[in-house]
Design a protein around this motif. Sequence first.
Motif, PDB file in Angstrom:
ATOM      1  N   UNK A   1     -17.302   0.861  -6.461  1.00  0.00           N
ATOM      2  CA  UNK A   1     -17.518   0.145  -7.723  1.00  0.00           C
ATOM      3  C   UNK A   1     -16.933  -1.268  -7.675  1.00  0.00           C
ATOM      4  N   UNK A   2     -17.076  -1.978  -8.791  1.00  0.00           N
ATOM      5  CA  UNK A   2     -16.677  -3.384  -8.814  1.00  0.00           C
ATOM      6  C   UNK A   2     -15.175  -3.554  -8.657  1.00  0.00           C
ATOM      7  N   UNK A   3     -14.389  -2.610  -9.178  1.00  0.00           N
ATOM      8  CA  UNK A   3     -12.933  -2.680  -9.009  1.00  0.00           C
ATOM      9  C   UNK A   3     -12.567  -2.571  -7.530  1.00  0.00           C
ATOM     10  N   UNK A   4     -13.205  -1.662  -6.828  1.00  0.00           N
ATOM     11  CA  UNK A   4     -12.921  -1.483  -5.392  1.00  0.00           C
ATOM     12  C   UNK A   4     -13.270  -2.765  -4.635  1.00  0.00           C
ATOM     13  N   UNK A   5     -14.447  -3.341  -4.941  1.00  0.00           N
ATOM     14  CA  UNK A   5     -14.851  -4.577  -4.252  1.00  0.00           C
ATOM     15  C   UNK A   5     -13.860  -5.705  -4.538  1.00  0.00           C
ATOM     16  N   UNK A   6     -13.412  -5.813  -5.807  1.00  0.00           N
ATOM     17  CA  UNK A   6     -12.458  -6.867  -6.156  1.00  0.00           C
ATOM     18  C   UNK A   6     -11.128  -6.648  -5.428  1.00  0.00           C
ATOM     19  N   UNK A   7     -10.708  -5.392  -5.320  1.00  0.00           N
ATOM     20  CA  UNK A   7      -9.434  -5.112  -4.643  1.00  0.00           C
ATOM     21  C   UNK A   7      -9.509  -5.460  -3.157  1.00  0.00           C
ATOM     22  N   UNK A   8     -10.657  -5.204  -2.538  1.00  0.00           N
ATOM     23  CA  UNK A   8     -10.807  -5.574  -1.124  1.00  0.00           C
ATOM     24  C   UNK A   8     -10.669  -7.089  -0.970  1.00  0.00           C
ATOM     25  N   UNK A   9     -11.318  -7.828  -1.865  1.00  0.00           N
ATOM     26  CA  UNK A   9     -11.234  -9.291  -1.806  1.00  0.00           C
ATOM     27  C   UNK A   9      -9.797  -9.740  -2.050  1.00  0.00           C
ATOM     28  N   UNK A  10      -9.119  -9.106  -3.007  1.00  0.00           N
ATOM     29  CA  UNK A  10      -7.733  -9.472  -3.320  1.00  0.00           C
ATOM     30  C   UNK A  10      -6.816  -9.223  -2.124  1.00  0.00           C
ATOM     31  N   UNK A  11      -7.061  -8.143  -1.383  1.00  0.00           N
ATOM     32  CA  UNK A  11      -6.197  -7.872  -0.228  1.00  0.00           C
ATOM     33  C   UNK A  11      -6.377  -8.936   0.845  1.00  0.00           C
ATOM     34  N   UNK A  12      -7.613  -9.435   0.981  1.00  0.00           N
ATOM     35  CA  UNK A  12      -7.839 -10.553   1.909  1.00  0.00           C
ATOM     36  C   UNK A  12      -7.047 -11.769   1.416  1.00  0.00           C
ATOM     37  N   UNK A  13      -7.078 -11.995   0.102  1.00  0.00           N
ATOM     38  CA  UNK A  13      -6.328 -13.106  -0.481  1.00  0.00           C
ATOM     39  C   UNK A  13      -4.833 -12.974  -0.230  1.00  0.00           C
TER      40      UNK A  13
ATOM     41  N   UNK B   1       3.299  -1.714  -6.657  1.00  0.00           N
ATOM     42  CA  UNK B   1       3.546  -0.396  -7.247  1.00  0.00           C
ATOM     43  C   UNK B   1       2.329   0.094  -8.018  1.00  0.00           C
ATOM     44  N   UNK B   2       1.730  -0.800  -8.797  1.00  0.00           N
ATOM     45  CA  UNK B   2       0.571  -0.410  -9.600  1.00  0.00           C
ATOM     46  C   UNK B   2      -0.617  -0.065  -8.707  1.00  0.00           C
ATOM     47  N   UNK B   3      -0.802  -0.838  -7.632  1.00  0.00           N
ATOM     48  CA  UNK B   3      -1.922  -0.545  -6.718  1.00  0.00           C
ATOM     49  C   UNK B   3      -1.767   0.827  -6.075  1.00  0.00           C
ATOM     50  N   UNK B   4      -0.534   1.146  -5.681  1.00  0.00           N
ATOM     51  CA  UNK B   4      -0.314   2.429  -5.011  1.00  0.00           C
ATOM     52  C   UNK B   4      -0.594   3.597  -5.952  1.00  0.00           C
ATOM     53  N   UNK B   5      -0.485   3.349  -7.255  1.00  0.00           N
ATOM     54  CA  UNK B   5      -0.777   4.396  -8.221  1.00  0.00           C
ATOM     55  C   UNK B   5      -2.251   4.412  -8.621  1.00  0.00           C
ATOM     56  N   UNK B   6      -2.814   3.211  -8.807  1.00  0.00           N
ATOM     57  CA  UNK B   6      -4.195   3.116  -9.298  1.00  0.00           C
ATOM     58  C   UNK B   6      -5.185   3.639  -8.262  1.00  0.00           C
ATOM     59  N   UNK B   7      -4.918   3.348  -6.986  1.00  0.00           N
ATOM     60  CA  UNK B   7      -5.888   3.745  -5.956  1.00  0.00           C
ATOM     61  C   UNK B   7      -6.182   5.250  -5.975  1.00  0.00           C
ATOM     62  N   UNK B   8      -5.162   6.106  -5.955  1.00  0.00           N
ATOM     63  CA  UNK B   8      -5.485   7.541  -5.976  1.00  0.00           C
ATOM     64  C   UNK B   8      -6.035   8.017  -7.322  1.00  0.00           C
ATOM     65  N   UNK B   9      -5.440   7.547  -8.412  1.00  0.00           N
ATOM     66  CA  UNK B   9      -5.790   8.109  -9.718  1.00  0.00           C
ATOM     67  C   UNK B   9      -7.104   7.541 -10.254  1.00  0.00           C
ATOM     68  N   UNK B  10      -7.315   6.248 -10.093  1.00  0.00           N
ATOM     69  CA  UNK B  10      -8.498   5.636 -10.701  1.00  0.00           C
ATOM     70  C   UNK B  10      -9.637   5.401  -9.732  1.00  0.00           C
TER      71      UNK B  10
END
Lengths: 74, 439
Positions: free
Chosen positions: B144-156, B68-77
């Motif tokens: 940015x670094x948040x985007x890169x971390x999220x990509x890695x997390x999705x692989x995880x 839920x938080x990811x679906x909100x953070x992606x567009x807004x942040x």
Amino acid sequence: MAGTLVVDGRDMLPPEPMERTLEALDEVGDDGEVLLLLYREPFPLFKILERNGYGHRTTSRDDGTFEIRIRRVA
Amino acid sequence: MAALLSYEQAPPLSVPYRFFLSAPLFAAAAGLLLAWRGDEVLATRWSMPALAVTHLMTIGFLLQVMCGALMQILPVAVGTHLWRARAVALATHLGMSLGAMLLAAAFLLEKPALFAVAVPLLAGVVAVFVAVVVAALLRAPVGNDTVRAMRTAMLGLAITVALGATLGWSFVQPSQLPIIELTHLHAAWGLTGWGLVLLVGVAYLVVPMFQLTPPYREKLSRWLPTALAVALAAWSALWLAGQEARHWRTLAFLAGTGLVVWFVLATLGLQRRRRRKVVDATLRLWQAGMVCMLLAVLLAAALDSAEGELRNRLEVAVAILMLHGVFGSVIVGMLYKIMPFLNWLHLQQVVRQVPSMRKMLSDQAMMRHAWTHMASVVLLLAAVAVPVLMPVAGLALVVTSLWLEANVVRIARAYRRVRASGGSAPAGAVPPCGDAGGG
């Protein structure tokens, strides 16, 4: 009121920087400019600006501050 | 200008709120199960009640809130759009809720038929979710670094669920696969490759934003998620390589531990240097989460030298620290910032005078719940050492989870009430009736 009005949002909690910026834009009018300082890029604000006829230019400083210059698009 | 605002990039409030409103109920169910069959959970992490409790917490509570938080953070942040956000949220939420219940029931009743429904259902909805989020992350206007971390997390997350589906299916159709080894990998990827990497990426964004700290140092924010994933991948390969690679595996584990300690110390250091000196529930919960993370890696490091019952107890303690102490604390703290902010953001569209975020739920109400949450972590840990306490500790988890549920419902209702009144209703008044969420 023409000229540049600075909103330093770096020590403000969301959503105060956005509220202050919108108030500042009302204050400077069509010929003025607002300079917003933040430690991040305010994506929700960008969309609001676009839809209300404002343009913005963003640059970043070495200390992590983003400078966002906002003015009415001619 | 406020009346002209449009937040079309923000998905409807129902997208994240449906997850936030149902997730605490799963944590409460896990608490009930602990109170009822806690002795079996303490006996070994491999017992069926232990696996049911774990998946109620990880899928029912943690994964739901994170989605839920990811679906909100992606567009807004991050400034990127999600494909058919409303439909994806509906399908993901229903699939995860039903899947978590079925999987917990499958473990408790040991019914292959239930695994046969739960496993494909969960694998399917997570696959859809991962595909939609990855597509959005690839379109992100910034790298940015948040985007890169999220990509890695999705692989995880994808690896965690692939391993979990393989393990779950072995209850339907027995296989020759090394189940024990794969279970270790499944847990490690879930806790580290998905949960921890996502937490780190989100921390880059929300710690400076909501706690007014300086930003994380570039060296840490740029490399830490990738380095964690590389250490985890090396550890996984060495785990499968068997006993002869034991020393190299220990080295990979220590490298990962060092990275976690680096992040914890950096976060606590930034919080000490925060410009807003007010202490609120979010700050305390983040600090509690960081302390739990330090304790968890210390206990995990001691696992190799422990045997028998001591090892069983240590494993349960690490699970409690990570699931409830680290992720649970940080999630509760973030909900108390994100939900009032989302209310404010969406109310700007429809009312002229939006009440202050602080009126959605008082600081005192959040702080009272934060202390209860932290007390439940301590009680659960105490019950690992003194098993007779487990029924009380389980009930403490029920109480703190239902308290969280009541608070998120209050915040969601504040949105409905202010919206219905056009801005004239006080945000904090308790309504006689009304529904929650929506938007």
